[in-house]
Design an enzyme around this catalytic site. Structure first.
Site, PDB file in Angstrom:
ATOM      1  CD  GLU A 205     -38.980 -71.336  30.078  1.00 19.09           C
ATOM      2  OE1 GLU A 205     -39.368 -70.522  30.585  1.00 19.09           O
ATOM      3  OE2 GLU A 205     -37.971 -71.673  30.359  1.00 19.09           O
TER       4      GLU A 205
ATOM      5  CE  LYS B 213     -35.551 -69.545  26.710  1.00 15.72           C
ATOM      6  NZ  LYS B 213     -35.981 -69.512  28.606  1.00 15.72           N
TER       7      LYS B 213
ATOM      8  CG  LEU C  95     -29.286 -52.509  35.128  1.00 17.79           C
ATOM      9  CD1 LEU C  95     -29.634 -50.917  34.219  1.00 17.79           C
ATOM     10  CD2 LEU C  95     -27.712 -52.497  33.835  1.00 17.79           C
TER      11      LEU C  95
ATOM     12  CB  CYS D   9     -31.820 -70.325  31.998  1.00 19.05           C
ATOM     13  SG  CYS D   9     -33.183 -71.530  32.785  1.00 19.05           S
TER      14      CYS D   9
HETATM   15  C1  UGA Z   1     -34.108 -67.035  33.354  1.00 15.23           C
HETATM   16  C2  UGA Z   1     -34.466 -65.713  33.066  1.00 15.23           C
HETATM   17  O1  UGA Z   1     -34.506 -64.725  33.636  1.00 15.23           O
HETATM   18  C3  UGA Z   1     -35.452 -65.821  31.900  1.00 15.23           C
HETATM   19  O2  UGA Z   1     -36.568 -65.316  30.776  1.00 15.23           O
HETATM   20  C4  UGA Z   1     -35.924 -67.947  31.168  1.00 15.23           C
HETATM   21  O3  UGA Z   1     -37.077 -67.973  30.667  1.00 15.23           O
HETATM   22  C5  UGA Z   1     -35.218 -68.368  31.995  1.00 15.23           C
HETATM   23  O4  UGA Z   1     -33.655 -67.986  32.519  1.00 15.23           O
HETATM   24  C6  UGA Z   1     -34.992 -69.736  31.244  1.00 15.23           C
HETATM   25  O5  UGA Z   1     -34.257 -69.601  30.448  1.00 15.23           O
HETATM   26  O6  UGA Z   1     -35.255 -70.413  31.938  1.00 15.23           O
HETATM   27  P1  UGA Z   1     -33.367 -67.543  35.892  1.00 15.23           P
HETATM   28  O7  UGA Z   1     -32.707 -68.445  35.472  1.00 15.23           O
HETATM   29  O8  UGA Z   1     -34.972 -68.191  36.330  1.00 15.23           O
HETATM   30  O9  UGA Z   1     -34.686 -67.159  34.719  1.00 15.23           O
HETATM   31  O10 UGA Z   1     -33.269 -66.721  36.763  1.00 15.23           O
HETATM   32  P2  UGA Z   1     -32.595 -64.787  36.389  1.00 15.23           P
HETATM   33  O11 UGA Z   1     -34.435 -64.391  37.354  1.00 15.23           O
HETATM   34  O12 UGA Z   1     -32.889 -64.286  34.808  1.00 15.23           O
HETATM   35  O13 UGA Z   1     -31.804 -64.875  37.072  1.00 15.23           O
HETATM   36  C7  UGA Z   1     -30.646 -65.960  36.564  1.00 15.23           C
HETATM   37  C8  UGA Z   1     -29.424 -65.337  37.582  1.00 15.23           C
HETATM   38  O14 UGA Z   1     -28.649 -63.506  36.887  1.00 15.23           O
HETATM   39  C9  UGA Z   1     -29.113 -65.055  39.020  1.00 15.23           C
HETATM   40  O15 UGA Z   1     -28.056 -65.723  39.092  1.00 15.23           O
HETATM   41  C10 UGA Z   1     -29.147 -64.230  39.190  1.00 15.23           C
HETATM   42  O16 UGA Z   1     -28.860 -64.144  40.744  1.00 15.23           O
HETATM   43  C11 UGA Z   1     -28.552 -62.728  38.456  1.00 15.23           C
HETATM   44  N1  UGA Z   1     -28.546 -62.031  37.994  1.00 15.23           N
HETATM   45  C12 UGA Z   1     -29.936 -61.300  37.747  1.00 15.23           C
HETATM   46  C13 UGA Z   1     -27.689 -60.586  38.734  1.00 15.23           C
HETATM   47  O17 UGA Z   1     -26.957 -61.475  38.946  1.00 15.23           O
HETATM   48  N2  UGA Z   1     -27.959 -59.758  38.684  1.00 15.23           N
HETATM   49  C14 UGA Z   1     -28.943 -59.201  38.104  1.00 15.23           C
HETATM   50  O18 UGA Z   1     -29.510 -58.050  38.051  1.00 15.23           O
HETATM   51  C15 UGA Z   1     -30.343 -60.058  37.742  1.00 15.23           C
END
Ligand code: UGA
Length: 471
Positions: free
Chosen positions: A154, A227, A273, A283
């Site tokens: 996923e 993944k 970014l 994750c």
């Molecule tokens: C992430 C992946 O985006 C999904 O594709 C994947 O399915 C999922 O892990 C998983 O393996 O189950 P998620 O953990 O829900 O999803 O959250 P994200 O939106 O990816 O953000 C992850 C972290 O990165 C957050 O702490 C967010 O604040 C941080 N982030 C994200 C940043 O610091 N900068 C960004 O530009 C984007």
């Protein structure tokens, strides 16, 4: 006529529950199994145990019809053609994923295979887990003619998981046989053929009947690596921009402009970014460690992943030091902490940078008033209210009498604060923003000293606090 597949989803956590609701939305018959009786009861009675957009709507639509909840794993396996495993794979020792829940579930599935079944790994697992699942099934005496094991990772983000499921960038299916690949193809046909998008009440998103979902068939190992590699690459993008942010700060450049300039290159893309406190959640931290472990096991040098992790850890130290240098000393200082969840639009606090920062501030003697639109109940289990920590009912209440306001999570609500009201509430107008939700000039115009990430800090020249706060 819809080709309905009978599906069993094991696990009703973020992944399992979303998958179950979405498969029902696609017209399949789903049995969602969990061994937590209280959770199953809640789900049957109409409760929604996780905070996820569109999930209440889908469950209300399909509960008791397309999707049913049960603790009876055996019965659900016997009644289903496809069995999705969506149980937790937490981080174990030395970074490896702990697969004991997966193994326990597979052993139980083995006892109930009464005819040909496709067992699908939905949980994030290291490469060769597929192989292991097959081995465990054979050890339990299951006839190899009676099953295939498929990897179907996923790519859902918490908060937007339902839309990510129904409008995926891609569906990856790692299958060793044509028979198994065909069954999984049948399951996703409403999205791949596009019929779902033309249906009344279909959830809107990026895809349409004319532009349906793409399905990629690979080997099981490739799918498992896709993944891990996807999550590691996204984490790498975040650490990369954070490292550039630190450099930008050192030379008075602006990371927001730099990210915009980088992201306009189509080969790089604008996503992931955003500089800030670094990534958290259930994750990225776990998967970067697990992917590194997998490489190590195979004798492959992938130290790049260690650097990604180190940069991510360092971001929290850097932020903590910013708070310290803005306030000089911390004991007795009153801080408003806006955000507890690991990112906006979720109540999940696992590996949340916000929680870690608040813990450190409390240890350093600060008094914290915390607020989060969804994650406060969960946060209380790891950060119980005390003489030094209180939970506030809203942004302005948290900010009341504060020596500084810290923005720790990128909730939309925190990007839309009434700055005049905020200035009225605080003791000193200082905002330290770990998510770059404001423009420095806008903050300056409202009388705030503003410290953010990868941009020059803007200090109010004026001593003390302007009463009205606006110019
Ligand atoms: C992430 C992946 O985006 C999904 O594709 C994947 O399915 C999922 O892990 C998983 O393996 O189950 P998620 O953990 O829900 O999803 O959250 P994200 O939106 O990816 O953000 C992850 C972290 O990165 C957050 O702490 C967010 O604040 C941080 N982030 C994200 C940043 O610091 N900068 C960004 O530009 C984007």
């Amino acid at each position: 006529m819809q080709d309905q597949v009978s599906i069993c989803v094991i696990g009703s956590g973020y992944v399992g529950l979303v998958a179950a609701a979405c498969f029902a939305e696609m017209g399949h018959r789903v049995l969602c199994v969990d061994n937590d009786e209280a959770r199953v009861k809640t789900l049957r009675e109409g409760g929604v145990p996780i905070y996820e957009d569109h999930l209440p709507e889908l469950l209300a639509r399909h509960r008791g019809g397309g999707v049913e909840f049960t603790t009876d794993l055996g019965g659900a396996v016997e009644a289903s053609e496809a069995i999705f495993i969506a149980v937790g794979t937490p981080q174990g020792d030395a970074g490896a994923a702990d697969l004991s829940f997966v193994e326990a579930v597979v052993s139980e599935i083995a006892r109930h295979i009464n005819n040909y079944k496709v067992i699908v790994e939905k949980s994030t697992v290291p490469v060769y887990t597929n192989e292991w699942i097959q081995r465990v099934l054979r050890r339990h005496g299951v006839d190899p003619q009676n099953f295939d094991v498929v990897s179907n990772p996923e790519f859902l983000r918490e908060g937007t998981a339902v839309i990510d499921f129904m409008h995926p960038d891609r569906i990856v299916v790692g299958a060793g046989t044509e028979r198994a690949a065909n069954l999984v193809r049948r399951i996703y046909e409403p999205l791949v053929g596009g019929s779902y998008y033309g249906q009344p009440g279909a959830l809107p998103g990026a895809l349409s009947a004319a532009r349906p979902a793409k399905l990629l068939i690979t080997s099981a190992q490739s799918s498992e690596l896709i993944k891990h590699a996807s999550n590691a690459f996204l984490a790498l993008k975040i650490s990369f921009i954070n490292a550039v942010a630190n450099l930008a700060e050192a030379v008075d450049a602006d990371i927001e402009d730099i990210a915009a300039g980088l992201g306009l290159d189509r080969r790089i893309g604008p996503g992931f970014l955003h500089a800030g406190l670094g990534y958290g959640g259930s994750c990225f931290p776990k998967d970067v460690a697990a992917f590194h472990w997998v490489a190590q096991q195979r004798g492959v040098n992938f130290e790049l992943l260690q650097e990604v992790r180190k940069i991510n850890e360092k971001q929290k130290d850097i932020f903590f030091n910013k708070v310290l240098s803005a306030l000089w000393t911390l004991p007795g200082k009153r801080l408003a902490a806006l955000g507890l969840a690991f990112k906006g639009n979720t109540d999940d606090i696992r590996e949340s940078p916000a929680i870690e920062i608040i813990k450190r501030l409390l240890e350093a003697g600060a008094m914290v008033a915390a607020y989060d639109p969804a994650a406060m109940e969960r946060a209380k289990s790891v950060l119980p209210p005390s003489a030094k920590l209180r939970y506030a009912a809203g942004v302005y209440e948290a900010a009341k009498g504060a020596d500084a306001v810290l923005i720790l999570t990128d909730w939309k609500e925190f990007a839309e604060i009434d700055l005049v009201r905020l200035n009225d509430a605080v003791r000193f107008p200082i905002v330290i923003d770990g998510r770059n939700l404001y423009k420095p000039q806008q903050m300056l115009d409202h009388g705030f000293t503003y410290v953010s990430v990868g941009r020059p800090a803007s200090y109010q020249a004026q001593q003390g606090k302007p009463r009205s706060g606006v110019l």
